[in-house]
Motif scaffolding. Structure first.
Motif, mmCIF file in Angstrom:
data_model
loop_
_atom_site.group_PDB
_atom_site.id
_atom_site.type_symbol
_atom_site.label_atom_id
_atom_site.label_comp_id
_atom_site.label_asym_id
_atom_site.label_seq_id
_atom_site.Cartn_x
_atom_site.Cartn_y
_atom_site.Cartn_z
ATOM 1 N N UNK A 28 8.652 -48.027 -41.108
ATOM 2 C CA UNK A 28 9.532 -48.365 -39.995
ATOM 3 C C UNK A 28 8.943 -47.871 -38.683
ATOM 4 N N UNK A 29 8.463 -46.652 -38.657
ATOM 5 C CA UNK A 29 7.876 -46.103 -37.435
ATOM 6 C C UNK A 29 6.432 -46.558 -37.241
ATOM 7 N N UNK A 30 5.711 -46.768 -38.348
ATOM 8 C CA UNK A 30 4.283 -47.061 -38.246
ATOM 9 C C UNK A 30 3.940 -48.500 -37.951
ATOM 10 N N UNK A 31 4.741 -49.451 -38.390
ATOM 11 C CA UNK A 31 4.379 -50.863 -38.272
ATOM 12 C C UNK A 31 5.266 -51.600 -37.274
ATOM 13 N N UNK A 32 6.172 -50.918 -36.636
ATOM 14 C CA UNK A 32 7.134 -51.588 -35.761
ATOM 15 C C UNK A 32 6.665 -51.690 -34.306
ATOM 16 N N UNK A 33 5.378 -51.563 -34.061
ATOM 17 C CA UNK A 33 4.919 -51.647 -32.673
ATOM 18 C C UNK A 33 4.872 -53.084 -32.161
ATOM 19 N N UNK A 34 4.737 -54.076 -33.055
ATOM 20 C CA UNK A 34 4.747 -55.492 -32.666
ATOM 21 C C UNK A 34 5.668 -56.256 -33.614
ATOM 22 N N UNK A 35 6.449 -57.202 -33.105
ATOM 23 C CA UNK A 35 7.335 -57.979 -33.982
ATOM 24 C C UNK A 35 6.588 -58.742 -35.077
ATOM 25 N N UNK A 36 5.382 -59.203 -34.802
ATOM 26 C CA UNK A 36 4.647 -59.975 -35.810
ATOM 27 C C UNK A 36 4.288 -59.116 -37.023
ATOM 28 N N UNK A 37 3.794 -57.904 -36.801
ATOM 29 C CA UNK A 37 3.488 -57.034 -37.937
ATOM 30 C C UNK A 37 4.764 -56.524 -38.594
ATOM 31 N N UNK A 38 5.819 -56.316 -37.814
ATOM 32 C CA UNK A 38 7.095 -55.901 -38.391
ATOM 33 C C UNK A 38 7.638 -56.979 -39.320
ATOM 34 N N UNK A 39 7.527 -58.234 -38.896
ATOM 35 C CA UNK A 39 7.984 -59.335 -39.735
ATOM 36 C C UNK A 39 7.139 -59.435 -41.003
ATOM 37 N N UNK A 40 5.827 -59.271 -40.870
ATOM 38 C CA UNK A 40 4.956 -59.295 -42.051
ATOM 39 C C UNK A 40 5.300 -58.195 -43.036
ATOM 40 N N UNK A 41 5.538 -56.993 -42.526
ATOM 41 C CA UNK A 41 5.927 -55.886 -43.395
ATOM 42 C C UNK A 41 7.285 -56.166 -44.024
ATOM 43 N N UNK A 42 8.207 -56.678 -43.242
ATOM 44 C CA UNK A 42 9.534 -56.994 -43.765
ATOM 45 C C UNK A 42 9.481 -58.040 -44.864
ATOM 46 N N UNK A 43 8.651 -59.066 -44.677
ATOM 47 C CA UNK A 43 8.525 -60.100 -45.709
ATOM 48 C C UNK A 43 7.876 -59.537 -46.966
ATOM 49 N N UNK A 44 6.884 -58.684 -46.804
ATOM 50 C CA UNK A 44 6.240 -58.061 -47.963
ATOM 51 C C UNK A 44 7.219 -57.172 -48.719
#
Length: 192
Positions: A28-44
């Motif tokens: 949550x803290x590490x990958x949430x700097x950009x919405x695109x990577x946040x969405x990728x992490x969320x989908x994974x």
């Protein structure tokens, strides 16, 4: 059907893994700097948590319980989750190289993401049926994705602010996360 809707609502809003249980804070803290990577992490995480909920239910009730090995559920669940994460990692490396690179070390860390393990253990603890377990796992992952996407949007906006020196960097990020957690606590007591 009402119980399924209550499980979904609770998992997404009132019992959100990040904002109410504080599971999965590292990605949550590490990958949430950009919405695109946040969405990728969320989908994974959604893929892994949904499949892990189904697989761990089957492993628990059709392997561990008949053999009297219920006490091994945590170890067994971690092994199932690790196998699913390996599958995701191989898929992303082959077909979505940019997302694989953007997620970096956080992708293999889904194996030890306590949100995924927490969903599997919560399913057993609450005595959910197979369908309820899958619905809970999927809904908890949607709640995780919602939280990480909202926070990524907040962090995008924070790039344009000029906070006092003592709040620059990580302190401001933690303060924003705390404020979002307080906002999500407003859903407590919400029922259908």
């Amino acid at each position: 059907m009402a119980k399924i809707l209550l499980i979904m609502l609770a998992a997404i809003l009132t019992e959100n893994f990040i904002f109410s249980k504080f599971y999965g804070i590292c990605p949550f803290l590490g990958v949430s700097d950009k919405p695109s990577t946040a969405l990728g992490m969320g989908m994974s995480v959604t893929f892994v948590m949904t499949l892990a909920s189904a697989a761990t239910y089957l492993v628990y009730y059709y392997v561990l319980v008949p053999l009297g090995l219920e006490y091994l559920k945590t170890v067994a669940f971690i092994l199932v989750i690790a196998a699913l994460v390996q599958f995701i990692e191989m898929f992303l490396r082959r077909y979505v190289e940019s997302l694989y690179s953007a997620l970096g070390i956080y992708l293999p860390l889904i194996t030890t993401n306590c949100a995924v393990l927490g969903a599997a253990l919560t399913n057993i603890q609450n005595g959910y049926t197979f369908v309820e377990s899958v619905v809970f796992g999927f809904s908890a992952a949607i709640g995780f994705t919602l939280a990480i996407l909202i926070f990524a949007g907040v962090r995008e906006r924070m790039k344009f602010c000029d906070p006092p020196k003592c709040f620059k960097g990580f302190p401001l990020i933690l303060l924003a996360a705390g404020l979002l957690a307080m906002a999500f606590s407003g859903f407590t007591g919400l029922s259908i």
